[in-house]
Design an enzyme around this catalytic site. Structure first.
Site, PDB file in Angstrom:
ATOM      1  N   ASP A  56       0.818  -1.217   0.000  1.00 41.13           N
ATOM      2  CA  ASP A  56       0.000   0.000   0.000  1.00 41.13           C
ATOM      3  C   ASP A  56       0.850   1.265   0.000  1.00 41.13           C
ATOM      4  O   ASP A  56       0.413   2.306   0.507  1.00 41.13           O
ATOM      5  CB  ASP A  56      -0.912   0.002   1.228  1.00 41.13           C
ATOM      6  CG  ASP A  56      -0.123  -0.066   2.528  1.00 41.13           C
ATOM      7  OD1 ASP A  56       0.880  -0.809   2.578  1.00 41.13           O
ATOM      8  OD2 ASP A  56      -0.483   0.627   3.504  1.00 41.13           O
ATOM      9  N   LYS A 100      -6.244  -0.386   6.970  1.00 42.84           N
ATOM     10  CA  LYS A 100      -5.005  -0.113   7.714  1.00 42.84           C
ATOM     11  C   LYS A 100      -4.865   1.389   7.984  1.00 42.84           C
ATOM     12  O   LYS A 100      -5.240   2.218   7.153  1.00 42.84           O
ATOM     13  CB  LYS A 100      -3.806  -0.590   6.901  1.00 42.84           C
ATOM     14  CG  LYS A 100      -2.486   0.017   7.392  1.00 42.84           C
ATOM     15  CD  LYS A 100      -1.320  -0.267   6.500  1.00 42.84           C
ATOM     16  CE  LYS A 100      -0.374   0.917   6.515  1.00 42.84           C
ATOM     17  NZ  LYS A 100       0.899   0.653   5.835  1.00 42.84           N
ATOM     18  N   GLU A 124      -2.214   0.012  13.812  1.00 40.51           N
ATOM     19  CA  GLU A 124      -0.750   0.056  13.644  1.00 40.51           C
ATOM     20  C   GLU A 124      -0.125   1.256  14.352  1.00 40.51           C
ATOM     21  O   GLU A 124      -0.049   2.343  13.783  1.00 40.51           O
ATOM     22  CB  GLU A 124      -0.406   0.088  12.143  1.00 40.51           C
ATOM     23  CG  GLU A 124       1.094   0.133  11.887  1.00 40.51           C
ATOM     24  CD  GLU A 124       1.461   0.042  10.408  1.00 40.51           C
ATOM     25  OE1 GLU A 124       0.575  -0.170   9.573  1.00 40.51           O
ATOM     26  OE2 GLU A 124       2.644   0.191  10.101  1.00 40.51           O
ATOM     27  N   GLU A 150       3.149   2.385  15.021  1.00 41.50           N
ATOM     28  CA  GLU A 150       4.565   2.086  14.745  1.00 41.50           C
ATOM     29  C   GLU A 150       5.476   2.957  15.606  1.00 41.50           C
ATOM     30  O   GLU A 150       5.293   4.173  15.682  1.00 41.50           O
ATOM     31  CB  GLU A 150       4.889   2.311  13.259  1.00 41.50           C
ATOM     32  CG  GLU A 150       6.392   2.158  12.978  1.00 41.50           C
ATOM     33  CD  GLU A 150       6.753   2.011  11.501  1.00 41.50           C
ATOM     34  OE1 GLU A 150       5.853   2.041  10.647  1.00 41.50           O
ATOM     35  OE2 GLU A 150       7.960   1.860  11.226  1.00 41.50           O
ATOM     36  N   LYS A 193      -0.943  -4.464  14.520  1.00 42.74           N
ATOM     37  CA  LYS A 193       0.292  -4.490  13.707  1.00 42.74           C
ATOM     38  C   LYS A 193       1.339  -3.617  14.389  1.00 42.74           C
ATOM     39  O   LYS A 193       1.431  -2.421  14.142  1.00 42.74           O
ATOM     40  CB  LYS A 193      -0.016  -3.978  12.302  1.00 42.74           C
ATOM     41  CG  LYS A 193       1.196  -3.806  11.415  1.00 42.74           C
ATOM     42  CD  LYS A 193       0.804  -3.667   9.955  1.00 42.74           C
ATOM     43  CE  LYS A 193       1.993  -3.268   9.108  1.00 42.74           C
ATOM     44  NZ  LYS A 193       1.754  -3.451   7.677  1.00 42.74           N
ATOM     45  N   SER A 232       3.224  -8.646   8.606  1.00 41.91           N
ATOM     46  CA  SER A 232       2.539  -7.784   7.642  1.00 41.91           C
ATOM     47  C   SER A 232       3.628  -6.873   7.090  1.00 41.91           C
ATOM     48  O   SER A 232       3.758  -5.729   7.500  1.00 41.91           O
ATOM     49  CB  SER A 232       1.436  -6.978   8.335  1.00 41.91           C
ATOM     50  OG  SER A 232       0.862  -6.063   7.429  1.00 41.91           O
ATOM     51  N   TYR A 287       4.881   6.231   4.678  1.00 37.79           N
ATOM     52  CA  TYR A 287       4.370   5.156   3.837  1.00 37.79           C
ATOM     53  C   TYR A 287       3.562   5.658   2.672  1.00 37.79           C
ATOM     54  O   TYR A 287       2.925   6.640   2.737  1.00 37.79           O
ATOM     55  CB  TYR A 287       3.542   4.163   4.674  1.00 37.79           C
ATOM     56  CG  TYR A 287       3.854   2.766   4.271  1.00 37.79           C
ATOM     57  CD1 TYR A 287       5.097   2.220   4.582  1.00 37.79           C
ATOM     58  CD2 TYR A 287       2.979   2.012   3.505  1.00 37.79           C
ATOM     59  CE1 TYR A 287       5.429   0.958   4.166  1.00 37.79           C
ATOM     60  CE2 TYR A 287       3.315   0.739   3.088  1.00 37.79           C
ATOM     61  CZ  TYR A 287       4.538   0.212   3.417  1.00 37.79           C
ATOM     62  OH  TYR A 287       4.874  -1.041   2.999  1.00 37.79           O
TER      63      TYR A 287
HETATM   64  P1  13P Z   1       7.198  -2.175   6.429  1.00 40.52           P
HETATM   65  O1  13P Z   1       7.136  -3.645   6.633  1.00 40.52           O
HETATM   66  O2  13P Z   1       7.967  -1.760   5.216  1.00 40.52           O
HETATM   67  O3  13P Z   1       7.576  -1.434   7.671  1.00 40.52           O
HETATM   68  O4  13P Z   1       5.737  -1.707   6.071  1.00 40.52           O
HETATM   69  C1  13P Z   1       4.643  -2.254   6.621  1.00 40.52           C
HETATM   70  C2  13P Z   1       3.564  -1.262   6.637  1.00 40.52           C
HETATM   71  O5  13P Z   1       2.486  -1.524   6.169  1.00 40.52           O
HETATM   72  C3  13P Z   1       3.844   0.039   7.239  1.00 40.52           C
HETATM   73  O6  13P Z   1       2.667   0.740   7.417  1.00 40.52           O
END
Ligand code: 13P
Length: 360
Positions: free
Chosen positions: A28, A146, A188, A190, A230, A301, A360
């Site tokens: 994505d 997501k 997610e 992160e 995630k 993922s 992203y």
């Molecule tokens: P990466 O595995 O490259 O970190 O990306 C996963 C993702 O969907 C980030 O939002």
């Protein structure tokens, strides 16, 4: 429609994503981000090239043996495919769905700087019009969504309380909104690897973040059985002297998750976050080996860590070579999700995939 009408369907979709030995392909990348990937292999970032590349992914023979779901960018969800010979084909989303790979859609609209936060802190945009966009994506075949919220650990004291609260709340508003339209939310939060902090620091921050996220999900009445987490693995900052051992990563990651993630969440699918292809497989393998049985399905993922070799071998023209490379990493991660991966047993690209302040 209300969430009540979708509960069974949401739980069924989440269960399908949590199929043993499988994980998600995160394909994505926004137009700007895929442009950076294409630039690295000398391919122009045109709509036709994006169509050709994503068609390659969708027609990889046997991909469904290791991949349960695919995250698509909005353009791809509404795009028709093209064959390796250049003839027009069916919608890309149908090519995935017809082999049993559940299609999903990135619904966040990227990061914006957080007013009142510390330098570099962000919040995730995309709540405006989200219900309508989700309903349209569902009609087109998407069954999950997501939303990527990003937190940083810095010497200036980030993440701030404001950033943690705002990002947790955004994830919860998103999760509730898409569930009401029948889409399983991939939650997610992160934590970037940027910085020189140690693994203990990451663990403490991640515990705080995940606890806050699950409080916010609860306040918003999110149906946990119909959601997926995630997270990043619990890793030290990239600036740390030497990479941690898989055992250490497994110990800290599992401790963090056990302390914060309810067992009603069916799956925890890690992002790769700038790990190399091989590191992402080896660390997942270590996590999986360290706990049996795990209270949740543990899998992947991955975006960068599944596509790096594929992109290089494709190089804009060689579809078969790209597909073979993708399949090799999908197989490696399918084995890692069961704790069976033998390091080095599948080909990989050693290029470091870390990029400071990745979007992203
Ligand atoms: P990466 O595995 O490259 O970190 O990306 C996963 C993702 O969907 C980030 O939002």
């Amino acid at each position: 429609m209300s969430l009540e009408n979708h509960r069974d369907e949401l739980a069924t979709t989440a269960c399908a994503l949590a199929t043993p030995a499988k994980g998600l392909l995160a394909a994505d990348e926004s137009t700007a981000t895929i442009g950076k990937r294409f630039a690295a292999i000398g391919v122009e970032n045109s709509e036709d090239h994006r169509r050709a590349y994503r068609s390659l992914l969708a027609t990889t023979p046997g991909l469904d043996e290791h991949i349960s779901g695919v995250i698509l960018y909005e353009e791809t969800l509404y795009q028709d495919s093209v064959s390796a010979e250049g003839t027009p084909g069916p919608p890309i989303v149908d090519l995935f769905a017809n082999q049993g790979i559940v299609p999903g859609i990135k619904v966040d609209q990227g990061l914006d700087s957080l007013a009142g936060g510390l330098p570099g802190e962000s919040w995730c945009t995309g709540l405006q019009g989200l219900q309508q966009r989700s309903a349209r994506a569902y009609d087109r075949g998407a069954r999950f969504a997501k939303w990527r919220a990003v937190l940083t650990i810095t010497a200036e004291g980030a993440p701030s309380e404001l950033a943690v609260r705002e990002n947790a709340w955004g994830l919860a508003r998103y999760a509730r909104s898409v569930q009401e339209q029948g889409l399983v939310p991939i939650v997610e939060p992160e934590i970037l690897m940027d910085g020189g902090h140690d693994i203990e620091t990451t663990a403490a921050v991640q515990e705080w973040v995940l606890r806050t996220v699950y409080e916010a999900l609860s306040s918003n009445g999110v149906f946990l059985e119909g959601s997926v987490l995630k997270p990043s693995m619990t890793l030290p900052g990239m600036g740390c002297a030497s990479p941690p051992s898989p055992d250490l990563v497994a110990e800290f990651t599992l401790r963090t998750l056990e302390r914060t993630v309810p067992v009603s969440v069916p799956a925890i699918l890690f992002l790769s976050g700038g790990l190399s292809e091989e590191e992402a497989s080896v660390y997942l393998n270590g996590i999986r080996r360290a706990i049996s049985p795990a209270p949740w399905h543990l899998g992947f993922s991955y975006g960068r860590a599944l596509q790096q070799s594929c992109l290089k071998h494709w190089a804009g023209h060689d579809v078969a070579a790209g597909q073979e490379a993708l399949l090799a990493r999908a197989r490696a991660n399918g084995q890692a999700a069961q704790g069976f991966y033998r390091p080095g047993s599948e080909p990989s690209d050693g290029t470091p995939l870390f990029e400071a302040n990745y979007s992203y």
